[in-house]
Design an enzyme around this catalytic site. Structure first.
Site, PDB file in Angstrom:
ATOM      1  N   ASN A   1       0.864  -1.187   0.000  1.00  0.00           N
ATOM      2  CA  ASN A   1       0.000   0.000   0.000  1.00  0.00           C
ATOM      3  C   ASN A   1       0.901   1.237   0.000  1.00  0.00           C
ATOM      4  O   ASN A   1       1.500   1.569   1.006  1.00  0.00           O
ATOM      5  CB  ASN A   1      -0.890  -0.022   1.256  1.00  0.00           C
ATOM      6  CG  ASN A   1      -1.670   1.264   1.430  1.00  0.00           C
ATOM      7  OD1 ASN A   1      -1.816   2.051   0.493  1.00  0.00           O
ATOM      8  ND2 ASN A   1      -2.187   1.486   2.629  1.00  0.00           N
TER       9      ASN A   1
ATOM     10  N   GLY B   1       2.808   2.526  10.504  1.00  0.00           N
ATOM     11  CA  GLY B   1       3.714   3.648  10.286  1.00  0.00           C
ATOM     12  C   GLY B   1       4.467   4.091  11.531  1.00  0.00           C
ATOM     13  O   GLY B   1       5.071   5.159  11.552  1.00  0.00           O
TER      14      GLY B   1
ATOM     15  N   LYS C   1       0.101   4.317  -0.297  1.00  0.00           N
ATOM     16  CA  LYS C   1      -0.525   5.538   0.245  1.00  0.00           C
ATOM     17  C   LYS C   1      -0.277   6.722  -0.708  1.00  0.00           C
ATOM     18  O   LYS C   1      -0.225   6.513  -1.915  1.00  0.00           O
ATOM     19  CB  LYS C   1      -0.016   5.822   1.664  1.00  0.00           C
ATOM     20  CG  LYS C   1      -0.043   4.574   2.536  1.00  0.00           C
ATOM     21  CD  LYS C   1       0.184   4.873   3.971  1.00  0.00           C
ATOM     22  CE  LYS C   1       0.308   3.567   4.745  1.00  0.00           C
ATOM     23  NZ  LYS C   1       0.229   3.742   6.168  1.00  0.00           N
TER      24      LYS C   1
ATOM     25  N   GLU D   1      -4.902  -4.789  10.737  1.00  0.00           N
ATOM     26  CA  GLU D   1      -3.860  -3.769  10.894  1.00  0.00           C
ATOM     27  C   GLU D   1      -4.105  -2.963  12.174  1.00  0.00           C
ATOM     28  O   GLU D   1      -4.890  -2.003  12.166  1.00  0.00           O
ATOM     29  CB  GLU D   1      -3.904  -2.797   9.713  1.00  0.00           C
ATOM     30  CG  GLU D   1      -3.680  -3.443   8.366  1.00  0.00           C
ATOM     31  CD  GLU D   1      -3.130  -2.442   7.359  1.00  0.00           C
ATOM     32  OE1 GLU D   1      -2.068  -2.708   6.808  1.00  0.00           O
ATOM     33  OE2 GLU D   1      -3.753  -1.383   7.166  1.00  0.00           O
TER      34      GLU D   1
ATOM     35  N   GLU E   1      -6.667   4.853   7.852  1.00  0.00           N
ATOM     36  CA  GLU E   1      -6.479   6.266   7.479  1.00  0.00           C
ATOM     37  C   GLU E   1      -7.739   6.810   6.806  1.00  0.00           C
ATOM     38  O   GLU E   1      -8.094   7.975   6.974  1.00  0.00           O
ATOM     39  CB  GLU E   1      -5.234   6.407   6.591  1.00  0.00           C
ATOM     40  CG  GLU E   1      -3.967   6.240   7.417  1.00  0.00           C
ATOM     41  CD  GLU E   1      -2.764   5.719   6.650  1.00  0.00           C
ATOM     42  OE1 GLU E   1      -2.751   5.772   5.416  1.00  0.00           O
ATOM     43  OE2 GLU E   1      -1.820   5.242   7.320  1.00  0.00           O
TER      44      GLU E   1
ATOM     45  N   HIS F   1      -9.368   1.071   5.170  1.00  0.00           N
ATOM     46  CA  HIS F   1      -8.069   1.354   5.807  1.00  0.00           C
ATOM     47  C   HIS F   1      -8.285   2.358   6.944  1.00  0.00           C
ATOM     48  O   HIS F   1      -9.111   3.269   6.828  1.00  0.00           O
ATOM     49  CB  HIS F   1      -7.083   1.907   4.774  1.00  0.00           C
ATOM     50  CG  HIS F   1      -5.683   1.941   5.284  1.00  0.00           C
ATOM     51  ND1 HIS F   1      -5.229   2.923   6.125  1.00  0.00           N
ATOM     52  CD2 HIS F   1      -4.640   1.092   5.093  1.00  0.00           C
ATOM     53  CE1 HIS F   1      -3.969   2.687   6.430  1.00  0.00           C
ATOM     54  NE2 HIS F   1      -3.575   1.586   5.814  1.00  0.00           N
TER      55      HIS F   1
ATOM     56  N   SER G   1       3.845  -1.929  10.162  1.00  0.00           N
ATOM     57  CA  SER G   1       5.312  -1.927  10.272  1.00  0.00           C
ATOM     58  C   SER G   1       5.927  -3.282   9.918  1.00  0.00           C
ATOM     59  O   SER G   1       6.946  -3.677  10.497  1.00  0.00           O
ATOM     60  CB  SER G   1       5.754  -1.464  11.664  1.00  0.00           C
ATOM     61  OG  SER G   1       5.288  -0.143  11.895  1.00  0.00           O
TER      62      SER G   1
HETATM   63  C1  PEP Z   1      -0.569   0.291   6.045  1.00  0.00           C
HETATM   64  O1  PEP Z   1      -0.861   1.471   6.145  1.00  0.00           O
HETATM   65  O2  PEP Z   1      -1.321  -0.465   5.413  1.00  0.00           O
HETATM   66  C2  PEP Z   1       0.649  -0.170   6.708  1.00  0.00           C
HETATM   67  C3  PEP Z   1       0.683  -1.390   7.131  1.00  0.00           C
HETATM   68  O3  PEP Z   1       1.679   0.731   6.861  1.00  0.00           O
HETATM   69  P1  PEP Z   1       3.144   0.455   7.494  1.00  0.00           P
HETATM   70  O4  PEP Z   1       3.635  -0.844   6.915  1.00  0.00           O
HETATM   71  O5  PEP Z   1       3.960   1.624   7.084  1.00  0.00           O
HETATM   72  O6  PEP Z   1       2.949   0.347   8.967  1.00  0.00           O
END
Ligand code: PEP
Length: 247
Positions: free
Chosen positions: A9, A172, A11, A166, A96, A94, A212
């Site tokens: 992803n 992040g 973003k 998630e 966000e 998601h 992460s």
């Molecule tokens: C995401 O936003 O789907 C995600 C998992 O981000 P990150 O790997 O940067 O934590």
């Protein structure tokens, strides 16, 4: 047997020319016989990704769409528009989009239904805040998100979806869930799907972990019984994504 899924992803990162440069350099290394590999570039960079990846098995997805067919929805794109551009999958729910853009369970449910109806593979995200985790209510919160997202979907349609767990506190932040924490909730997602649709659908559904994930921790996470792969943010923007595909 569930196939492993490794999904990036991006973003709001990578212009069309950055997309071209990046994918030209990694495209041979992100193809895998063992995993289904997805990339989710920003909307404007999708045509570049589709064109560069056309002779590979890497699937190009979108990070968002709107569930209506067409009309006065300024700034939005429909499922048909994505499909016509070569898109095969879409991320829905998601954190966000839920937190920054105010997407609620009702909208997520409408998007999930429309995506499946149109033949896009949905990657439905769920995840709890740190506050919910610390209150000990993670399992019931995630179960609620899953039940609301899948409301009104048939077993056949549910079987076409991917779910990504998630935890918001791990996205992040560099703070990954332990494999035990991730396995516990991915297992409970599968259990909720089993209660809703039975064993065949739940056993065949790919449940991913995201938060992460990187080349250093991916192998341990995806070796867990109920974790079928990863939805990867930051590490999918770099060469490292190719290493994660190979774990
Ligand atoms: C995401 O936003 O789907 C995600 C998992 O981000 P990150 O790997 O940067 O934590």
């Amino acid at each position: 047997m569930r196939k492993r899924v490794i999904a990036g992803n991006w973003k709001m990162n990578k212009t069309p020319s950055e997309t071209r440069q990046f994918l030209e350099s990694v495209k041979d290394r992100i193809c895998s016989a063992e995993s289904d590999v997805y990339v989710f570039p920003p909307l404007i960079s999708i045509p570049e990704a589709v064109s560069i990846l056309k002779e590979t098995d890497v699937i190009v997805g979108a990070q968002n769409f709107y569930y209506e067919e067409k009309g006065a929805f300024t700034g939005e794109v429909s499922a048909d528009m994505l499909i016509d551009s070569g898109v095969k999958a879409v991320i829905i729910g998601h954190s966000e989009r839920r937190d920054i853009f105010g997407e609620d369970d009702r909208l997520i449910n409408l998007k999930l239904k429309r995506a499946v109806e149109k033949g896009l593979t949905p990657v439905l995200c769920c995840g709890e805040s740190l506050e919910i985790r610390e209150s000990g209510k993670t399992t019931e919160f995630i179960e609620g998100q899953i039940r609301k997202a899948f409301e009104g979907l048939s077993a056949e349609d549910a079987g076409k979806c991917i779910v990504a767990y998630e935890p918001i506190w791990a996205i992040g932040t560099g703070k990954t869930a332990t494999s035990d924490q991730a396995e516990e909730i991915c297992g409970s997602v599968r259990n909720t799907i089993k209660e809703l649709y039975g064993e065949t659908v739940s056993e065949n559904m790919s449940v991913l972990y995201g938060g992460s994930m990187n080349a250093g921790n991916a192998a341990e996470l995806v070796s867990c019984e109920n974790i079928d792969g990863g939805l990867i943010g930051s590490a999918s923007l770099k060469d490292e994504f190719a290493d994660i595909v190979k774990v």
